[in-house]
Write a protein that holds these residues in place. Structure first.
Motif, PDB file in Angstrom:
ATOM      1  N   GLU A  32      44.910  45.522  34.638  1.00  0.00           N
ATOM      2  CA  GLU A  32      45.424  44.130  34.480  1.00  0.00           C
ATOM      3  C   GLU A  32      46.634  44.089  33.213  1.00  0.00           C
ATOM      4  OE1 GLU A  32      45.226  41.726  36.503  1.00  0.00           O
ATOM      5  OE2 GLU A  32      46.822  40.999  35.232  1.00  0.00           O
ATOM      6  N   SER A  36      50.404  42.796  34.019  1.00  0.00           N
ATOM      7  CA  SER A  36      50.644  41.572  33.404  1.00  0.00           C
ATOM      8  C   SER A  36      52.060  41.829  32.555  1.00  0.00           C
ATOM      9  CB  SER A  36      49.683  41.115  32.395  1.00  0.00           C
ATOM     10  OG  SER A  36      48.602  40.979  33.143  1.00  0.00           O
ATOM     11  N   GLY A 143      36.165  38.353  35.446  1.00  0.00           N
ATOM     12  CA  GLY A 143      36.719  37.761  34.309  1.00  0.00           C
ATOM     13  C   GLY A 143      37.650  38.804  33.443  1.00  0.00           C
ATOM     14  N   SER A 145      40.081  40.729  34.076  1.00  0.00           N
ATOM     15  CA  SER A 145      41.310  40.749  34.212  1.00  0.00           C
ATOM     16  C   SER A 145      42.097  39.454  33.545  1.00  0.00           C
ATOM     17  CB  SER A 145      41.591  40.648  36.035  1.00  0.00           C
ATOM     18  OG  SER A 145      40.687  41.629  36.631  1.00  0.00           O
ATOM     19  N   SER A 146      41.462  38.294  34.017  1.00  0.00           N
ATOM     20  CA  SER A 146      41.862  36.841  33.133  1.00  0.00           C
ATOM     21  C   SER A 146      42.102  37.068  31.944  1.00  0.00           C
ATOM     22  CB  SER A 146      41.139  35.687  33.820  1.00  0.00           C
ATOM     23  OG  SER A 146      40.415  36.043  35.040  1.00  0.00           O
ATOM     24  N   ARG A 149      44.933  39.283  31.113  1.00  0.00           N
ATOM     25  CA  ARG A 149      46.182  38.697  31.453  1.00  0.00           C
ATOM     26  C   ARG A 149      46.513  37.641  30.583  1.00  0.00           C
ATOM     27  NH1 ARG A 149      44.844  35.809  36.522  1.00  0.00           N
ATOM     28  NH2 ARG A 149      43.980  37.923  36.764  1.00  0.00           N
ATOM     29  N   CYS A 150      45.628  36.922  30.201  1.00  0.00           N
ATOM     30  CA  CYS A 150      45.839  35.777  29.247  1.00  0.00           C
ATOM     31  C   CYS A 150      46.424  36.078  28.138  1.00  0.00           C
ATOM     32  CB  CYS A 150      44.536  34.861  29.096  1.00  0.00           C
ATOM     33  SG  CYS A 150      44.163  34.184  27.659  1.00  0.00           S
ATOM     34  N   THR A 198      38.970  23.177  35.953  1.00  0.00           N
ATOM     35  CA  THR A 198      37.837  24.321  36.027  1.00  0.00           C
ATOM     36  C   THR A 198      36.384  23.992  35.478  1.00  0.00           C
ATOM     37  OG1 THR A 198      39.706  25.617  35.190  1.00  0.00           O
ATOM     38  CG2 THR A 198      37.896  26.727  35.519  1.00  0.00           C
ATOM     39  N   GLN A 318      45.275  29.905  31.372  1.00  0.00           N
ATOM     40  CA  GLN A 318      44.534  30.937  31.508  1.00  0.00           C
ATOM     41  C   GLN A 318      43.534  31.008  30.401  1.00  0.00           C
ATOM     42  OE1 GLN A 318      47.236  34.220  31.959  1.00  0.00           O
ATOM     43  NE2 GLN A 318      47.456  33.720  34.221  1.00  0.00           N
ATOM     44  N   TYR A 321      41.203  28.420  30.935  1.00  0.00           N
ATOM     45  CA  TYR A 321      40.357  28.929  32.227  1.00  0.00           C
ATOM     46  C   TYR A 321      39.320  29.955  31.790  1.00  0.00           C
ATOM     47  CZ  TYR A 321      38.800  31.246  36.056  1.00  0.00           C
ATOM     48  OH  TYR A 321      38.115  31.952  37.185  1.00  0.00           O
ATOM     49  N   VAL A 322      39.827  30.972  30.980  1.00  0.00           N
ATOM     50  CA  VAL A 322      39.026  32.007  30.413  1.00  0.00           C
ATOM     51  C   VAL A 322      37.894  31.412  29.620  1.00  0.00           C
ATOM     52  CG1 VAL A 322      38.843  33.936  28.627  1.00  0.00           C
ATOM     53  CG2 VAL A 322      40.458  33.951  30.502  1.00  0.00           C
ATOM     54  N   ASP A 325      35.336  29.519  32.129  1.00  0.00           N
ATOM     55  CA  ASP A 325      34.639  30.547  32.663  1.00  0.00           C
ATOM     56  C   ASP A 325      33.629  31.165  32.093  1.00  0.00           C
ATOM     57  OD1 ASP A 325      34.536  31.902  35.075  1.00  0.00           O
ATOM     58  OD2 ASP A 325      35.512  33.766  34.327  1.00  0.00           O
TER      59      ASP A 325
END
Ligand code: ADP
Ligand code: MG
Length: 610
Positions: A32, A36, A143, A145-146, A149-150, A198, A318, A321-322, A325
Motif C-alpha cells: 500500500e 499510495s 485495515g 492498507s487503509s 494509505r491515509c 461509516t 480515510q 474511516y480508519v 473502522d
C-alpha cells in the motif's frame, strides 16, 4: 473504548498477526505504501512536464521527466505485483493460522474450562465472528492498507501543498490566509460526514452480525451437520429426525433478517456524505483555478495542486474511516483477547515426580469429594482410599457410581472439590503438571482415535518405532487384524484423508487405544472399561493377559463386569460416588452382606442364564 485502550488493543492485534501470520501485515503495508506514493510521483512529474512545455520548452528535460516517470512507475508496478502475489498466498493461509490461535488457547485451558458452557460460548462467538465476517483480526489485516494509505496521503499532500499557500497571486482577496482555513474546513467537513456514514454503517453491521451468527449456527446444525455427520446419520434416518429439522429449517429461511430501516440507514448516510464531499471538492477546484487565474503559478501546477488537494481531502476522509473502522475491530479484538486472557486457575506445582521401583509408595485419596462444574450432585463423596504403587487395582461398581470420575481426578483432569489426593505423601497439585500427567497411560471409556495412520495413532507421533508399534498392537490383541491390512501399520484409519483408509469397529478401536496406552510406556496404566466394546473372546484375552500387559506397572482396571477383575490384587467397590468396600476377590466375597457379594451373584446368574 478510549483512544489509548484502542492503541494498545491494535498493537496487541498486530503482535498476534506477527506471531501467527508472519510477513502478511508487513507485506500489505509495503504494497500500500508503494501504491499510495506512486500517484504523487506521477502528479509531481506531470506538473513539471506541463510547466516545461508551456514555459521554457527544453525538449531534453521533457524527455528526461517522461523517461523517469515511466521507469519509476514500471518499477513500482513490478514490485507491487510481486508483493501482491506473496500477500495473496499468505492471506489465503491466514484462516488456517487463525485456527491455530484458537487451538493453542483451547489446549492451554484448564480441562475443567473445556466443559464450561460460558467459556466455550465465548470462544464460539469469537471464532464465528472472525470466520464469518473477518471481525477483529482479519479486519485488522484488511485495515492495514487503509491505515498506510491515509498516512501517506496526508503526509505527502501536506508536503506538496505548501507552495500553493505561499505562492502569491498579487490579488489580496485570493492571497488571504483565511482561504487556508476555508479549504481545511471544507475538506475536514467532507471527512467528518464520511466518518459519520461509516460509524452508522458499522453500528448496523455489528447488529446484523450478531443476528447472522445465530442464524448461521442454527443453519449449520439443521441444514448440514444433522445430515452430514457420520455419527448422527444413523439416528437421523431411523428416527426420521429430518422431519423436525426441515420444519426448523423452513422457519429459519423464512425469518426476515434484513431490517428495512437498517438497509435504508446503511445506504442514506454514505449518499449524504458523498454530496458534502462533492461540495468540498468544488471549493478546492475554485480556489486553485482562481489562484492560477491571478498568476500565482503556471497551468501545470493546477494539475498538481488540484490532485494534491483532493488527495488531502481523501486522506482526511480515510483518517476518519480508519478511526471508525478501528473502533469496530477493536471491539471484536477485545472480545477475542477476553477469551485468550482466560486464566489458568488450576494450581500447577513444580515438584518432580520421583520414579522409584521399590514399590513402597502410595496413591491416597483423602476425604475426596467432587462435583462436576455446574452439576447439582456430587459425583464422588468423601472417598478415602489408599493403594500401593505397583499393585493391580480393580475398580468395580454400577454405571454412574463414580469410577471414571475417580480416574479423571487421579490424572488431574479435575481437582477435587474437597479433600486431597496424595502421591508418595505429597498432594498431587504440588507436582509439575505436565510431568505428573506423563506418568499415566489411560484408555478412557470414551477414547478417540485420529484419522492418521495406524502406527501414528499408536505412537501418537509422526515418527515411530515400527517394531514397538507392532509389539504393542500384538500385546493389545490386534495382531490378527494387522496381517489382513493392506498397508500394514501404515494403513490410514478412517477416510478423512485417504480414500483407502479403513473403518475400524468399536472392538478394534479399543485394541488400538490399548496399544497406544502401552506404547506410551508410562508407570501407571489405567483401563476404563477396556472391554466394553469387545466380543467375549477378545475380552477374555485382554483380562487374562492383563498381568502380562501391565507388566510391573501400577495398573488400574475399571469394569462393571466383576469376573474380569478377579485377578487384581485389590478390588475397590464404588457405589453412589463412594468406596464402600475394598479387598481381594476372596475377602470381598466372604462378606455375604456386602455389595460385592450382591453384584457378583447377580452377574453370575446373568451369565449362567445366558
Ligand atoms: P461410572 O464411570 O462409574 O459409570 P462416572 O464417574 O462416569 O460413572 O459418573 C459419575 C457421576 O458423574 C454420574 O452421575 C454422571 O452422570 C456424572 N458425570 C460424569 N461426567 C460428568 C460430566 N462431565 N459433567 C457432569 N456430570 C458428570
Ligand atoms: Mg465410566
Amino acid at each position: 473504548m478510549s483512544i489509548r485502550k484502542r492503541i494498545s488493543v491494535t498493537k496487541r492485534g498486530f503482535g498476534i498477526l506477527k506471531k501467527y501470520c508472519p510477513g502478511l501485515v508487513q507485506g500489505k503495508a509495503l504494497h500500500e505504501f508503494i501504491n499510495s506514493v506512486q500517484p504523487f510521483i506521477s502528479v509531481w512529474f506531470s506538473a513539471h512536464i506541463i510547466n516545461e512545455i508551456v514555459t521554457q520548452k527544453r525538449i531534453e528535460k521533457v524527455i528526461l521527466y517522461v523517461s523517469l516517470v515511466v521507469l519509476i512507475n514500471f518499477i513500482c508496478a513490478f514490485l507491487k505485483n510481486i508483493i501482491e502475489r506473496v500477500c495473496n498466498e499468505k492471506e489465503s493461509q491466514m484462516w488456517c493460522w487463525f485456527g491455530k490461535i484458537f487451538s493453542d488457547k483451547q489446549m492451554s485451558l484448564d480441562f475443567v474450562d473445556l466443559e464450561d458452557a460460558k467459556i466455550q460460548q465465548q470462544r464460539q462467538s469469537a471464532e464465528e465472528n472472525l470466520y464469518m465476517f473477518g471481525n477483529g483480526l482479519a479486519q485488522l489485516v484488511w485495515g492495514t492498507s487503509s491505515l498506510v494509505r491515509c498516512f501517506v496521503n496526508i503526509v505527502a499532500s501536506v508536503i506538496m501543498i505548501v507552495p500553493l499557500f505561499i505562492s502569491k497571486s498579487g490579488n489580496a482577496f485570493i492571497d488571504n490566509p483565511v482561504w487556508i482555513l476555508i479549504l481545511l474546513a471544507s475538506v475536514t467537513l467532507g471527512g467528518f460526514s464520511n466518518s459519520k456514514a461509516t460509524i452508522k454503517e458499522n453500528e448496523v453491521f455489528m447488529k446484523w452480525c450478531e443476528g447472522t451468527v445465530w442464524f448461521n449456527r442454527a443453519f449449520m446444525f439443521f441444514g448440514k451437520e444433522l445430515y452430514m455427520s457420520q455419527e448422527r446419520t444413523k439416528d437421523v434416518r431411523i428416527y426420521q429426525q429430518n422431519t423436525i429439522a426441515e420444519k426448523v429449517f423452513d422457519k429459519l429461511i423464512q425469518c426476515d433478517r434484513e431490517n428495512k430501516t437498517d438497509i435504508f440507514k446503511m445506504s442514506i448516510y454514505p449518499a449524504m456524505a458523498s454530496v458534502i464531499i462533492g461540495l468540498a471538492n468544488i471549493v478546492c477546484y475554485l480556489f486553485v483555478a482562481l489562484k492560477a487565474f491571478f498568476g500565482a503559478f503556471g497551468v501545470g501546477s493546477i494539475v498538481q495542486y488540484v490532485a494534491v488537494l483532493l488527495t488531502f481531502g481523501q486522506g482526511i476522509q480515510q483518517l476518519m474511516y480508519v478511526q471508525a473502522d478501528n473502533a469496530v475491530y477493536c471491539t471484536y479484538l477485545q472480545k477475542l483477547f477476553d477469551y485468550l486472557d482466560l486464566p489458568n486457575n488450576m494450581y500447577k506445582g513444580s515438584l518432580t515426580v520421583e520414579k522409584r521401583d521399590d514399590n513402597e509408595y502410595y496413591i491416597e485419596f483423602r476425604n475426596v469429594s467432587f462435583k462436576y462444574p455446574n452439576a447439582e450432585d456430587y459425583a464422588l463423596r468423601n472417598v478415602n482410599f489408599k493403594f500401593k504403587v505397583g499393585e493391580k487395582l480393580a475398580v468395580v461398581g454400577m454405571n454412574g457410581s463414580g469410577k471414571s470420575t475417580f480416574i479423571k481426578l487421579m490424572c488431574r483432569l479435575y481437582d477435587p472439590t474437597e479433600g486431597e489426593i496424595l502421591l508418595n505423601g505429597v498432594n498431587i497439585q504440588k507436582y509439575d503438571y505436565n510431568e505428573y500427567m506423563s506418568i499415566f497411560s489411560v484408555v478412557f471409556q470414551d477414547f478417540r482415535l485420529f484419522s492418521f495412520s495406524l502406527a501414528q495413532n499408536v505412537a501418537t507421533n509422526m515418527d515411530y518405532n515400527a517394531d514397538k508399534v507392532r509389539s504393542c498392537l500384538k500385546k493389545a490383541g490386534f495382531k490378527s487384524h494387522l496381517s489382513s491390512l493392506k498397508n500394514d501399520i501404515d494403513v490410514c484409519l478412517y477416510k478423512d484423508f485417504d480414500t483407502d483408509g479403513v473403518e475400524v469397529s468399536g472392538g478394534e478401536a479399543q485394541k488400538i487405544a490399548l496399544a497406544r496406552a502401552l506404547y506410551k510406556d508410562a508407570p501407571f496404566i489405567i483401563l476404563d472399561e477396556p472391554t466394553a466394546a469387545l466380543d467375549p473372546i477378545s475380552e477374555y484375552e485382554v483380562y487374562s493377559k492383563f498381568n502380562e500387559i501391565a507388566d510391573n506397572k501400577t495398573a488400574i482396571y475399571i469394569s462393571h463386569r466383576l469376573a474380569s477383575c478377579r485377578f487384581c490384587d485389590v478390588i475397590a467397590v464404588f457405589h453412589e460416588g463412594a468406596v464402600i468396600q475394598n479387598g481381594t476377590h476372596e475377602e470381598l466375597l466372604a462378606d455375604s452382606k456386602g455389595k460385592y457379594f450382591e453384584l457378583w451373584n447377580a452377574q453370575l446368574q446373568y451369565y449362567k442364564r445366558s
